[in-house]
Design a protein around this motif. Structure first.
Motif, PDB file in Angstrom:
ATOM      1  N   ASP A  67       0.838  -1.191   0.000  1.00 60.34           N
ATOM      2  CA  ASP A  67       0.000   0.000   0.000  1.00 60.34           C
ATOM      3  C   ASP A  67       0.880   1.250   0.000  1.00 60.34           C
ATOM      4  N   ALA A  68       0.195   2.415   0.010  1.00 59.76           N
ATOM      5  CA  ALA A  68       0.923   3.683  -0.067  1.00 59.76           C
ATOM      6  C   ALA A  68       1.840   3.893   1.131  1.00 59.76           C
ATOM      7  N   GLU A  69       1.423   3.434   2.307  1.00 57.52           N
ATOM      8  CA  GLU A  69       2.266   3.591   3.488  1.00 57.52           C
ATOM      9  C   GLU A  69       3.559   2.786   3.351  1.00 57.52           C
ATOM     10  N   THR A  77       1.702  12.277  -2.567  1.00 57.83           N
ATOM     11  CA  THR A  77       2.466  11.025  -2.500  1.00 57.83           C
ATOM     12  C   THR A  77       3.709  11.181  -1.648  1.00 57.83           C
ATOM     13  N   MET A  78       4.301  12.381  -1.660  1.00 57.42           N
ATOM     14  CA  MET A  78       5.555  12.600  -0.945  1.00 57.42           C
ATOM     15  C   MET A  78       5.353  12.932   0.528  1.00 57.42           C
ATOM     16  N   SER A 132       1.199   5.514  -6.215  1.00 56.40           N
ATOM     17  CA  SER A 132       0.234   4.723  -5.465  1.00 56.40           C
ATOM     18  C   SER A 132      -1.172   5.082  -5.916  1.00 56.40           C
ATOM     19  N   GLY A 133      -2.085   4.122  -5.771  1.00 56.20           N
ATOM     20  CA  GLY A 133      -3.480   4.347  -6.118  1.00 56.20           C
ATOM     21  C   GLY A 133      -3.824   3.846  -7.500  1.00 56.20           C
ATOM     22  N   ASP A 179       2.557   0.789  -5.256  1.00 55.30           N
ATOM     23  CA  ASP A 179       1.700  -0.042  -4.427  1.00 55.30           C
ATOM     24  C   ASP A 179       0.877  -0.961  -5.337  1.00 55.30           C
ATOM     25  N   ARG A 180       0.152  -1.899  -4.740  1.00 54.33           N
ATOM     26  CA  ARG A 180      -0.553  -2.896  -5.542  1.00 54.33           C
ATOM     27  C   ARG A 180      -1.581  -2.264  -6.459  1.00 54.33           C
ATOM     28  N   ASP A 181      -2.234  -1.197  -5.996  1.00 55.47           N
ATOM     29  CA  ASP A 181      -3.242  -0.564  -6.843  1.00 55.47           C
ATOM     30  C   ASP A 181      -2.600   0.071  -8.070  1.00 55.47           C
ATOM     31  N   ALA A 182      -1.499   0.765  -7.892  1.00 57.39           N
ATOM     32  CA  ALA A 182      -0.814   1.384  -9.042  1.00 57.39           C
ATOM     33  C   ALA A 182      -0.259   0.323  -9.982  1.00 57.39           C
ATOM     34  N   ALA A 183       0.204  -0.786  -9.403  1.00 57.48           N
ATOM     35  CA  ALA A 183       0.776  -1.850 -10.219  1.00 57.48           C
ATOM     36  C   ALA A 183      -0.303  -2.710 -10.896  1.00 57.48           C
TER      37      ALA A 183
END
Length: 240
Positions: free
Chosen positions: A8-10, A39-40, A197-198, A233-237
Motif C-alpha cells: 500500500d501507499a504507506e 504522495t511525498m 500509489s493508487g 503499491d498494488r493498486d498502481a501496479a
C-alpha cells in the motif's frame, strides 16, 4: 528500471524514506532532488520523525523539481512553500540549502537556464525523487516532452491542473505554466526513485513499465537510466 511492488501507499513511503536515510548516512552532503504532492507527504513525515530521533540532515542540499509560473515564493500554493513546510523546517535544513526556480522572475526563460546551471554547479543530483502523473508526466514534463529536454517553461496539461486543485487554496485557479527540470536533466541524476500509489496511477505506471519507451509517456524515459527504481503499491501496479 527496477520495479518494487508494495502492499500500500504507506509501505511505499516507508521504503522510500528508508532509502533516503541510507543515502544520507552514506553521504551527509547529499544533493537531493525533491518532489511535491500528496504522495511525498508521508515520506517527508517519516524523515521528520527520523530527524526528531536524531538523524542529521543539515548537510543535505535540496533542488526542487519544479515551480508554478506566477506564484511568489511565499504563496501558500507554491512548491517552495510546500518544501519549507514539509522538508526544510522539520529536517532542520538551512533555508539557503533549498533551491527552487523563481516562478515570479521577469525573465522565466533565463531563470530556467540559471536553475539548470545551478544544478551543474552543485555537482549534479545524487538522488532524485519523482512522482508520476496520471498522464505519465514526471516533474512538469508533459507527454511529448523530449528525452533530451532541459529545465524550461512548460504549458501544463488540463489533467495536471485539475489534479493540482486539492493542493491549492480553495477557489484558486491552477496556474497554466510551470518551470521544470527537463527529462534530460532528471536522467543525469545518479540515482532516481519514483513513487506511485493508487488505482488512478495504474494506466500511467503500466505505460511507464511496459509500454514503448517514448515521449508519449515521459516516465518511460526512466527505463534508460542505469539506476532507477519505481516503488508502486498494488493498486498502481494493478496486482492482486
Amino acid at each position: 528500471m527496477k520495479v518494487q511492488i508494495l502492499p500500500d501507499a504507506e509501505a511505499v513511503a516507508a521504503v522510500a524514506a528508508a532509502e533516503i536515510l541510507v543515502e544520507v548516512a552514506a553521504c551527509p552532503r547529499l544533493i537531493l532532488g525533491v518532489a511535491t504532492g500528496r504522495t511525498m507527504e508521508p515520506v517527508y513525515a517519516r524523515l521528520a520523525q527520523a530527524a526528531a530521533e536524531g538523524a542529521e540532515f543539515g548537510g543535505v542540499e535540496l533542488f526542487a523539481l519544479d515551480e508554478y509560473v506566477g506564484l511568489a515564493p511565499g504563496h501558500a500554493g507554491s512548491f517552495r512553500s510546500y518544501l519549507e513546510r514539509h522538508v526544510v523546517g522539520p529536517l532542520r535544513i538551512l533555508p539557503e540549502r533549498l533551491h527552487v526556480p523563481d516562478g515570479t522572475s521577469i525573465n522565466p526563460i533565463e531563470e530556467a537556464r540559471r536553475y539548470e546551471a545551478r544544478i551543474r554547479a552543485a555537482g549534479g543530483i545524487d538522488l532524485q525523487l519523482l512522482g508520476l502523473g496520471r498522464n505519465g508526466h514526471i516533474a512538469f514534463n508533459e507527454p511529448g516532452s523530449s528525452f533530451g529536454s532541459r529545465t524550461r517553461i512548460v504549458r501544463l496539461a488540463q489533467s495536471t491542473r485539475d489534479d493540482s486543485r486539492g493542493a491549492l487554496p480553495p477557489g484558486m485557479e491552477p496556474p497554466r505554466a510551470g518551470i521544470t527540470m527537463g527529462v534530460g536533466t532528471i536522467l543525469e541524476a545518479r540515482r532516481v526513485l519514483l513513487l506511485a500509489s493508487g488505482a488512478g496511477k495504474h494506466p500511467a505506471a503500466e505505460a511507464m513499465c511496459f509500454g514503448p519507451v517514448s515521449p508519449a509517456c515521459p516516465g518511460s524515459a526512466l527505463r534508460l537510466h542505469p539506476d532507477a527504481t519505481a516503488l508502486l503499491d498494488r493498486d498502481a501496479a494493478g496486482s492482486e
